[in-house]
Each structure stands twice: as C-alpha cells, then as structure tokens.
Design an enzyme around this catalytic site. Sequence first.
Site, PDB file in Angstrom:
ATOM      1  CB  CYS A  48     -35.478  55.492  12.985  1.00 47.66           C
ATOM      2  SG  CYS A  48     -37.069  55.008  13.664  1.00 47.66           S
ATOM      3  CB  THR A  71       0.720  57.951  16.064  1.00 44.70           C
ATOM      4  OG1 THR A  71       0.384  58.217  17.435  1.00 44.70           O
ATOM      5  CG2 THR A  71      -0.508  57.492  15.307  1.00 44.70           C
ATOM      6  CE  LYS A 129      12.314  69.286  22.177  1.00 42.92           C
ATOM      7  NZ  LYS A 129      11.495  68.647  21.210  1.00 42.92           N
ATOM      8  CG  ASN A 182      -5.416  60.229  17.706  1.00 40.63           C
ATOM      9  OD1 ASN A 182      -5.824  60.322  18.866  1.00 40.63           O
ATOM     10  ND2 ASN A 182      -4.138  60.283  17.404  1.00 40.63           N
TER      11      ASN A 182
HETATM   12  N1  LIG Z   1       1.872  64.821  21.766  1.00 42.34           N
HETATM   13  C1  LIG Z   1       0.945  63.972  22.148  1.00 42.34           C
HETATM   14  O1  LIG Z   1       0.045  64.293  22.965  1.00 42.34           O
HETATM   15  C2  LIG Z   1       0.949  62.566  21.663  1.00 42.34           C
HETATM   16  C3  LIG Z   1       0.139  61.599  22.273  1.00 42.34           C
HETATM   17  C4  LIG Z   1       0.177  60.279  21.817  1.00 42.34           C
HETATM   18  C5  LIG Z   1       1.011  59.941  20.753  1.00 42.34           C
HETATM   19  N2  LIG Z   1       1.764  60.899  20.165  1.00 42.34           N
HETATM   20  C6  LIG Z   1       2.668  60.486  19.077  1.00 42.34           C
HETATM   21  O2  LIG Z   1       3.960  60.300  19.650  1.00 42.34           O
HETATM   22  C7  LIG Z   1       4.978  60.721  18.736  1.00 42.34           C
HETATM   23  C8  LIG Z   1       5.823  61.799  19.391  1.00 42.34           C
HETATM   24  O3  LIG Z   1       5.008  62.919  19.643  1.00 42.34           O
HETATM   25  P1  LIG Z   1       5.559  64.158  20.464  1.00 42.34           P
HETATM   26  O4  LIG Z   1       4.441  65.147  20.513  1.00 42.34           O
HETATM   27  O5  LIG Z   1       6.200  63.709  21.738  1.00 42.34           O
HETATM   28  O6  LIG Z   1       6.703  64.680  19.443  1.00 42.34           O
HETATM   29  P2  LIG Z   1       7.749  65.867  19.666  1.00 42.34           P
HETATM   30  O7  LIG Z   1       7.956  66.489  18.339  1.00 42.34           O
HETATM   31  O8  LIG Z   1       7.342  66.718  20.833  1.00 42.34           O
HETATM   32  O9  LIG Z   1       9.087  65.109  20.085  1.00 42.34           O
HETATM   33  C9  LIG Z   1       9.813  64.281  19.237  1.00 42.34           C
HETATM   34  C10 LIG Z   1      11.268  64.349  19.687  1.00 42.34           C
HETATM   35  O10 LIG Z   1      12.003  63.356  18.958  1.00 42.34           O
HETATM   36  C11 LIG Z   1      13.299  63.882  18.758  1.00 42.34           C
HETATM   37  N3  LIG Z   1      13.971  63.088  17.730  1.00 42.34           N
HETATM   38  C12 LIG Z   1      13.733  63.043  16.402  1.00 42.34           C
HETATM   39  N4  LIG Z   1      14.562  62.142  15.806  1.00 42.34           N
HETATM   40  C13 LIG Z   1      15.339  61.619  16.781  1.00 42.34           C
HETATM   41  C14 LIG Z   1      16.361  60.636  16.818  1.00 42.34           C
HETATM   42  N5  LIG Z   1      16.774  60.024  15.691  1.00 42.34           N
HETATM   43  N6  LIG Z   1      16.928  60.334  17.981  1.00 42.34           N
HETATM   44  C15 LIG Z   1      16.527  60.952  19.102  1.00 42.34           C
HETATM   45  N7  LIG Z   1      15.564  61.883  19.156  1.00 42.34           N
HETATM   46  C16 LIG Z   1      14.971  62.211  18.005  1.00 42.34           C
HETATM   47  C17 LIG Z   1      13.044  65.337  18.386  1.00 42.34           C
HETATM   48  O11 LIG Z   1      14.204  66.124  18.550  1.00 42.34           O
HETATM   49  C18 LIG Z   1      11.941  65.668  19.391  1.00 42.34           C
HETATM   50  O12 LIG Z   1      12.488  66.194  20.598  1.00 42.34           O
HETATM   51  C19 LIG Z   1       4.236  61.148  17.467  1.00 42.34           C
HETATM   52  O13 LIG Z   1       4.150  60.059  16.602  1.00 42.34           O
HETATM   53  C20 LIG Z   1       2.853  61.512  17.983  1.00 42.34           C
HETATM   54  O14 LIG Z   1       1.883  61.368  16.955  1.00 42.34           O
HETATM   55  C21 LIG Z   1       1.764  62.182  20.595  1.00 42.34           C
END
Ligand SMILES: NC(=O)c1ccc[n+]([C@@H]2O[C@H](COP(=O)([O-])OP(=O)(O)OC[C@H]3O[C@@H](n4cnc5c(N)ncnc54)[C@H](O)[C@@H]3O)[C@@H](O)[C@H]2O)c1
Length: 436
Positions: A267, A128, A35, A213
């Site tokens: 109702c 979250t 990434k 959510n």
């Molecule tokens: N995907 C969505 O649409 C969305 C929307 C709102 C909130 N969220 C929340 O946001 C959070 C992230 O979601 P996402 O979909 O972006 O997750 P994702 O899995 O796409 O990305 C998470 C990233 O964090 C990295 N990571 C893990 N541990 C790490 C560390 N110690 N240091 C650096 N990087 C690290 C992973 O390698 C990964 O690239 C979750 O809690 C999710 O519930 C997601």
Amino acid sequence: MKVAVVGLGYVGTVTAACLAANGHDVWGVDVDVVKVDDIRAGRSPVAEPGLDALVADGVARGSLHATTSCEAAVERADVSLVCVGTPSAARGAADLSYIRRAVEDIAAVLRTCAPPASGHHSVVIRSTVPPGTVEQVVTPLVADLPVACGAAMCPEFLREGSGIADFYQPPLIVVGTAADRVGSALTELFGFLEQPVQVVDVRVAEALKYACNAFHATKVSFVNELARLFRLLGVDSREVMSLFCQDTVLNISPSYLRPGFAFGGSCLPKDLRSLLHLARMSGADLPLLAGTLATNELVINEVVDRVVACGARTVALLGLSFKMNTDDLRESPNVELAERLIGKGFEVRIYDQVVNPSRLIGANRRYVESKLPHLGRLLTQHPDEALRGAEVAVVSATDEAVLGALAASAPAHVIDLSGRLGQPVESLPGYEGLGW
Ligand SMILES: NC(=O)c1ccc[n+]([C@@H]2O[C@H](COP(=O)([O-])OP(=O)(O)OC[C@H]3O[C@@H](n4cnc5c(N)ncnc54)[C@H](O)[C@@H]3O)[C@@H](O)[C@H]2O)c1
C-alpha cells in the site's frame, strides 16, 4: 534554591518568573540593560500573555531579581540556566558564540566567588544546541573549578504565546547529564511541576529538541502539501484532517515513529506514487511527500553500503516480507535489498518463518518472480542454515528461531534493521543498529 537565569528573552523571562513564583530565589542576568531595567520595573521585556503580572509579582516579593552582573547572579547560586540565543550562522549552523560567552562568564564567577552552600553548581543549557555541545563546548569550560560543577542539557518546550501554561505543563522534563548531582539538583528545582524528571544521555537530550521541532515543522508542511492538492481536487482538507486526527491508533500515535528499515508493502509505496501522480496532473508540487520516496531509497542504499563495507561475500538475510507474520512480499524493502545484493555478486541466503514460495499466489507471486526468480533456491528452512558460512547477517525478523540462531552462531557482522532484537543480540561483538 538560588537560581541564575542567563539570558532574559522569551525562554529566560518565562523561566525566571515561573521559578520565582514557586519558591526559588531567582536572579536573571542579561547583557541587554533595557531588558534588565524592564524586569526591575516589574515589566516583562517580551510580550507574553500573563508574564507582566508574574514578573511584577516576583519583583515585588523579592524572589525575582534582574542584573547585568553575572557575578551577582551566579555567586552562591546552586544552578545556572543558560537561556541565550542560538541563532543561525552561515550555512545554517547554530551560532554557539552566545552559549560559549555565557558559560565562560559563569565559569569566571565560579572561579573567584563564594560557592553555593550545597558545595555544587549545575550549569544547565536550556537553549537549543546541537548534539555534542555540552560535551565539547560547555563541559571543558567548567572543568577544574574550585567548586564541584556539573553540566547538563535540559531542553525547553514552551511555545511563545502560551509560554507560561507550557512551562507549568511541559510535555516532558528531560535532563541530559552524566553527573548524578546535576540530575538530583534539577529534580529538586522542578519538584513543583509534578512531572517526573527523566535523566538521559546528554546527546539524547540535545537531539530530542531538534527531533521535536523537525517533527512539528514536518507536520505543518505535510498538512499544507495535502491541502494544496486536495483543494485542486475539490476536497475540503479541513474535514479530511479533522477525521485524520481522530485516528489515534495509527495517525496521532507512536505508530511508525520507531527508527528502522524502509517502508514497503502493498500500500504505502503504491499510494504515495498515486498521490504524487495526482499532484503532477493537477500542477501541485509536493516536495515533502516526494522526498519520502527518496528517503526510503537512501535507507536501502545505506544497508547495501554497510554490507559492502564489511568486506563479506556471503550474506544471511533473516526476514524477507515487509513485516513479520505476513508472506506479502510486494514491494518489501527486504526483497529489494536481496535483489541489489545479488546484483552486486553477494551470495545471499534467506530465512523467513512465514514465506513459502510454493504457497505464494497472484500479484504476490508475480512480484517475487520478477524480482527474485530463484527465491526457492535462496530460501532456507532454518536460520542456522542461512547463517552457516555467512560473514554478515542482515536482520529484520525477530522470531525466537532467529534470535536463538544469532545468539548461538553469530557471524562477524550483525546489521539490525528492526531495533527489536533484544540485549543478548545487541551485545554481540559485531552488532550494529541501522540508525542507533
Ligand atoms: N522562543 C521560544 O519559544 C523557544 C522555545 C524553546 C527553546 N528556545 C531556544 O531557547 C534559546 C533562547 O531563545 P529565546 O527566544 O528566549 O531567545 P531571545 O533572543 O529572546 O533571548 C536571548 C537573550 O540572551 C541574552 N544574552 C545573549 N548573550 C548573553 C550573555 N552572555 N549573558 C547574558 N545574556 C545574554 C540576549 O541579550 C537576549 O536577551 C534559543 O536557543 C531557542 O532556540 C526558544
């Protein structure tokens, strides 16, 4: 500001690229080298419309950097935005190990490296996480650092597929923090969004994302349950829902979204039962709608349990009809509550400014006679009378007489079913809200 974005998935990459496009010096950090290499090469590591171009632009202008070194990202940064995953662990729990690890990494850098010019660093969770996480997991990890440091929860509302547009036009910007400096840092960080930043209690911000959510999931299941039944009844559910959504007074609105007592009246319970009957006859399962009746029952049970837990014998029930300013008692949850309390041997005294047993007629009268045959004896003319000698007041009425009587002579316990009693009553020593 120098901003470290920890975790370069969907949330992190959109956040990093958008902040970099709006004047911040953004350092994205991820443990996944693929990434990081993608971003360095000017590509988005996740598929999201418009994100490749935004990443390429940020990298080319030198405002967006990517690294696997937490030190390079966090050193001298004013803010860390933690965007790591919080996947489901055993039995559905949120796995907070990535959050813990990311915050430990940030703290290790803040312990040894150069502080930001502002002298303050904000650790902000955008993932979250369950209510209590910032207090119990994050704050202890960033306590006692050589640089002043505060923690916050800033829920992210973007949706995949429209992530960039959602980032620029979020429905809300909410920051949960107890630290003033974190609130002002985030107000500055998101200044370009032209949306007010609402600073709230940390747990409120954490819970908000779950509420959103859960509501979205409930909406999808609600409409799919109706569609399942309506199709069997020869009804085009698309047309029904298109009209349904035109009602922005009761349907697509804040109506019915205040925590409070059970639903009732002439109702809602009747029509839900009828719908569930239709479903049974048609062979369709509607577990969500059936669940609303079960949930409603639980609300009444909880009030009974709370009254029992008070160790009282005499209860003042202030408000009897299902809603203020009506004398319709049919399926009022207050009538049900009174019946159950009487059945458990409590002495119940009732006040309701509108209900007058001698004027009840028809189905309304028959309902009360079947549920509370001695209503006339239980009703008082004034809330003072109902409160006299009562150890508990269970209050759904909010009229002046009730509020005044409670302020003047509150019993040891006041259980508020409406959430509209106002500060003077809420500050009484024995006050407790039903769901707040
Ligand atoms: N995907 C969505 O649409 C969305 C929307 C709102 C909130 N969220 C929340 O946001 C959070 C992230 O979601 P996402 O979909 O972006 O997750 P994702 O899995 O796409 O990305 C998470 C990233 O964090 C990295 N990571 C893990 N541990 C790490 C560390 N110690 N240091 C650096 N990087 C690290 C992973 O390698 C990964 O690239 C979750 O809690 C999710 O519930 C997601």
